[in-house]
Scaffold this motif. Structure first.
Motif, PDB file in Angstrom:
ATOM      1  N   UNK A   1      80.694  74.789  80.866  1.00 51.74           N
ATOM      2  CA  UNK A   1      79.872  75.236  79.741  1.00 51.74           C
ATOM      3  C   UNK A   1      79.927  74.280  78.549  1.00 51.74           C
ATOM      4  N   UNK A   2      80.574  73.153  78.724  1.00 54.06           N
ATOM      5  CA  UNK A   2      80.698  72.165  77.657  1.00 54.06           C
ATOM      6  C   UNK A   2      79.331  71.558  77.350  1.00 54.06           C
TER       7      UNK A   2
ATOM      8  N   UNK B   1      83.781  64.622  84.411  1.00 56.77           N
ATOM      9  CA  UNK B   1      83.116  64.963  85.665  1.00 56.77           C
ATOM     10  C   UNK B   1      82.718  66.436  85.723  1.00 56.77           C
ATOM     11  N   UNK B   2      81.541  66.687  86.244  1.00 55.84           N
ATOM     12  CA  UNK B   2      81.017  68.047  86.487  1.00 55.84           C
ATOM     13  C   UNK B   2      80.947  68.919  85.238  1.00 55.84           C
ATOM     14  N   UNK B   3      80.689  68.311  84.097  1.00 56.41           N
ATOM     15  CA  UNK B   3      80.413  69.082  82.878  1.00 56.41           C
ATOM     16  C   UNK B   3      78.918  69.373  82.923  1.00 56.41           C
ATOM     17  N   UNK B   4      78.571  70.409  83.643  1.00 57.65           N
ATOM     18  CA  UNK B   4      77.186  70.661  84.024  1.00 57.65           C
ATOM     19  C   UNK B   4      76.250  71.033  82.884  1.00 57.65           C
TER      20      UNK B   4
ATOM     21  N   UNK C   1      78.419  63.943  88.273  1.00 64.78           N
ATOM     22  CA  UNK C   1      77.914  65.301  88.457  1.00 64.78           C
ATOM     23  C   UNK C   1      77.572  66.060  87.185  1.00 64.78           C
ATOM     24  N   UNK C   2      77.355  65.365  86.084  1.00 62.21           N
ATOM     25  CA  UNK C   2      76.893  66.025  84.856  1.00 62.21           C
ATOM     26  C   UNK C   2      75.376  66.192  85.010  1.00 62.21           C
ATOM     27  N   UNK C   3      74.995  67.243  85.682  1.00 61.10           N
ATOM     28  CA  UNK C   3      73.623  67.405  86.171  1.00 61.10           C
ATOM     29  C   UNK C   3      72.559  67.541  85.092  1.00 61.10           C
ATOM     30  N   UNK C   4      72.939  67.900  83.873  1.00 62.94           N
ATOM     31  CA  UNK C   4      71.951  68.021  82.790  1.00 62.94           C
ATOM     32  C   UNK C   4      71.961  66.812  81.862  1.00 62.94           C
TER      33      UNK C   4
ATOM     34  N   UNK D   1      77.275  58.710  88.554  1.00 67.25           N
ATOM     35  CA  UNK D   1      76.676  59.176  89.803  1.00 67.25           C
ATOM     36  C   UNK D   1      76.447  60.682  89.772  1.00 67.25           C
ATOM     37  N   UNK D   2      75.370  61.076  90.394  1.00 66.36           N
ATOM     38  CA  UNK D   2      74.969  62.484  90.508  1.00 66.36           C
ATOM     39  C   UNK D   2      74.615  63.126  89.165  1.00 66.36           C
ATOM     40  N   UNK D   3      74.301  62.317  88.174  1.00 63.18           N
ATOM     41  CA  UNK D   3      73.730  62.818  86.908  1.00 63.18           C
ATOM     42  C   UNK D   3      72.215  62.800  87.140  1.00 63.18           C
ATOM     43  N   UNK D   4      71.734  63.810  87.789  1.00 62.02           N
ATOM     44  CA  UNK D   4      70.387  63.808  88.359  1.00 62.02           C
ATOM     45  C   UNK D   4      69.261  63.804  87.332  1.00 62.02           C
TER      46      UNK D   4
END
Length: 137
Positions: free
Chosen positions: A8-9, A27-30, A52-55, A74-77
């Motif tokens: 939720x960061x 990593x993965x701070x979505x 993986x920070x997708x937003x 990577x994976x920051x789509x």
């Protein structure tokens, strides 16, 4: 410093006074949408991992992080642009991002040894960077 899996960061806490900080792992701070401009004050930062920070959509522009060597986005789509953030990068991972073009200055990065851009389906412009590169994906 690691804040991985802080789902939720939305804003990175200001650690710009941590002048000795060498590694920042997010990593993965979505919910994270942008990297704050104060990151340029981290003069000793050598490693920034935001897998993986997708937003994530925005990296600061017009900064030169002189010590940054390892950058993994990577994976920051949602990430579409990659600004000139450092000329010292030796390891750059942009796999599975929406990057549309890579800055032409990448050709003159003396330390670039590994560049990974698998799955970058939006890539339109890519400068010739093969000379001197150890690994290209």
């Amino acid at each position: 410093m690691g804040m991985s899996y802080s789902l939720k960061l939305k804003d990175v806490p200001d650690v710009s006074n941590a002048t000795n900080l060498e590694t920042l792992i997010l990593n993965s701070c979505e919910s994270l949408v942008e990297v704050p401009t104060w990151i340029k004050n981290l003069s000793r930062l050598t490693q920034l991992k935001m897998v993986g920070c997708k937003k994530l959509k925005v990296l600061p522009t017009n900064i030169n992080m002189e010590s940054l060597y390892h950058l993994d986005l990577s994976h920051c789509t949602q990430l579409k642009t990659f600004p000139e953030i450092s000329t010292r990068i030796g390891y750059l991972d942009l796999e599975n991002t929406s990057i549309e073009e890579v800055p032409s200055s990448i050709r003159s990065w003396p330390d670039l040894a590994k560049l990974s851009m698998r799955g970058c389906k939006s890539l339109r412009m890519f400068p010739d960077v093969l000379d001197g590169m150890d690994e290209l994906n």
